[in-house]
Every structure is written in C-alpha cells, then in structure tokens.
Design a protein around this motif. Structure first.
Motif, PDB file in Angstrom:
ATOM      1  N   ASP A  13       0.813  -1.212   0.000  1.00 28.79           N
ATOM      2  CA  ASP A  13       0.000   0.000   0.000  1.00 28.79           C
ATOM      3  C   ASP A  13       0.852   1.271   0.000  1.00 28.79           C
ATOM      4  O   ASP A  13       0.352   2.361   0.238  1.00 28.79           O
ATOM      5  N   GLN A  14       2.160   1.123  -0.287  1.00 28.55           N
ATOM      6  CA  GLN A  14       3.072   2.263  -0.260  1.00 28.55           C
ATOM      7  C   GLN A  14       3.279   2.830  -1.658  1.00 28.55           C
ATOM      8  O   GLN A  14       3.122   2.132  -2.662  1.00 28.55           O
ATOM      9  N   PRO A  15       3.649   4.110  -1.768  1.00 25.24           N
ATOM     10  CA  PRO A  15       3.922   4.705  -3.078  1.00 25.24           C
ATOM     11  C   PRO A  15       5.193   4.142  -3.686  1.00 25.24           C
ATOM     12  O   PRO A  15       5.983   3.463  -3.025  1.00 25.24           O
ATOM     13  N   SER A  16       5.404   4.437  -4.976  1.00 29.46           N
ATOM     14  CA  SER A  16       6.533   3.863  -5.700  1.00 29.46           C
ATOM     15  C   SER A  16       7.885   4.257  -5.106  1.00 29.46           C
ATOM     16  O   SER A  16       8.865   3.527  -5.244  1.00 29.46           O
ATOM     17  N   LEU A  17       7.940   5.410  -4.434  1.00 26.82           N
ATOM     18  CA  LEU A  17       9.206   5.829  -3.825  1.00 26.82           C
ATOM     19  C   LEU A  17       9.676   4.840  -2.759  1.00 26.82           C
ATOM     20  O   LEU A  17      10.856   4.797  -2.430  1.00 26.82           O
TER      21      LEU A  17
END
Length: 209
Positions: free
Chosen positions: A39-43
């Motif tokens: 559920d984390q962003p691509s960064l």
C-alpha cells in the motif's frame, strides 16, 4: 505504481527480481513486499530494495535491482511474468472484499467484549493513530464513519496487508489499555466468534493474523 492493480504490481516485482535471485529468494521478496509495501507509493521501492539486499553480493547490486524494478513497474502488463499468486482475478476481486469483511467482523467481535466507555476510548485512540498514517483517503473516511458509530465499516478493495496493519494497530492499543494477557484473550475469542458465525471467512483470517 498506485494506479496499477495489485496483481500487476506483484508481477512487476516478480519480473524485476528474476535476474538477481533464485526462485525461492524471489518469492520470499515478493511476500515481503506484500506484507510491508503493498500500500506504499513507488518511492518506497528504494526501502524495499534495501530490505531484501542483505548479502554482500546483493548489496553491490542494489542500484541495478532498483532500476530493474522501476523499469518493470513501467512495463505493459503483457510484458510481465505471470502472477506468482495465480491469475490475479481472486486477488483483485474476491480476496480484498472478503478480507475487508473478515476484518470488520473480527473488529466488531473484539470490541463487543469491551464496555461502552472503553470501546469509545479505543475508537478515538485508533482514529488518532490512523490519522498519522498515509492511508488511502477512501479508507480513512470509511474508518472515520465507522469509528464515529455513524455507519457500518465498508472498506471495499482495501488490500489484506493494509487491513493487517490496522488490526495490529488496534491490538497494540488493546495491550496498552488492558494488558497483553487480556488483549490476547479478546483476540482469540474474536477469532473463534468469526470462525463460528462466518465459517466461509475462516481462510481469510490467516491474511490478517
């Protein structure tokens, strides 16, 4: 990355690691991504790569692995390897909804064992803790409505890994308020209640616990 399906993102992780690890290590890395970064962003890929590159050989290849994953995340679906968890249909449709239902039933079963005053206190503390997390807006709104006793908890397609984090957060608050022994009993009783009243959800409990 966030606009792609969970299955496609998992396929990208699986594809991007193929040239650097054996199959067992790749599958272990995919499982770690599901548990920590789904559920984390691509960064967050950079942190993910740091997590899985623990041997000297892999540490030397961190940059190459990160580039490979970023490239895979940008590839068309038809260029990615097949989903190591299956064709993705169950993951995108059945599993998230069933996991959300299981989460809601388990939370209600746990809360029902507490008196009204403690229930209210924990709902406030849980929402305060969740506001500090970078949750999807729709998920945060659904939790706010539910925790305010205004509506039923409907999380739709929230991924199981996110639901597991929410359950863990509530368990931590339970331990802080009533102690780990009683918290364990409440969790065990809640699980037993869901298994008894909703046997079809039993297979999804493992995703949350």
């Amino acid at each position: 990355m966030s606009k792609r399906s969970v299955s496609d993102r998992r396929r990208a992780i699986y594809t991007g690691l193929q040239n650097f690890m054996d199959e067992a290590a790749v599958l272990k890395a995919v499982a770690h991504w599901e548990n920590r970064y789904i559920d984390q962003p691509s960064l967050a890929l950079q942190r993910f790569v740091a997590d899985i590159c623990q041997t000297p050989e892999l540490k030397e290849q961190r940059s190459a692995i990160l580039r490979s994953l970023i490239q895979a995340m940008g590839q068309d679906s038809n260029k990615l390897l097949t989903d190591p968890r299956g064709d993705g249909t169950e993951d995108q449709v059945e599993n998230p909804v069933s996991a959300s239902q299981t989460f809601a039933e388990l939370m209600l079963a746990m809360m029902s064992q507490l008196d009204d005053q403690l229930q209210h206190k924990l709902r406030i503390e849980l929402f305060a803790a969740l506001r500090q997390r970078q949750l999807p807006h729709a998920t945060l709104e659904a939790l706010q409505r539910w925790l305010g006793n205004r509506q039923a908890l409907i999380l739709g397609n929230a991924p199981p890994a996110l639901l597991q984090k929410l359950l863990n957060q509530y368990y931590v608050l339970l331990c802080e308020n009533i102690g780990p022994v009683r918290a364990d009993k409440i969790l065990a009783s809640g699980v037993a209640q869901v298994q008894r009243e909703h046997p079809k959800l039993d297979k999804f409990l493992d995703e949350l616990l």
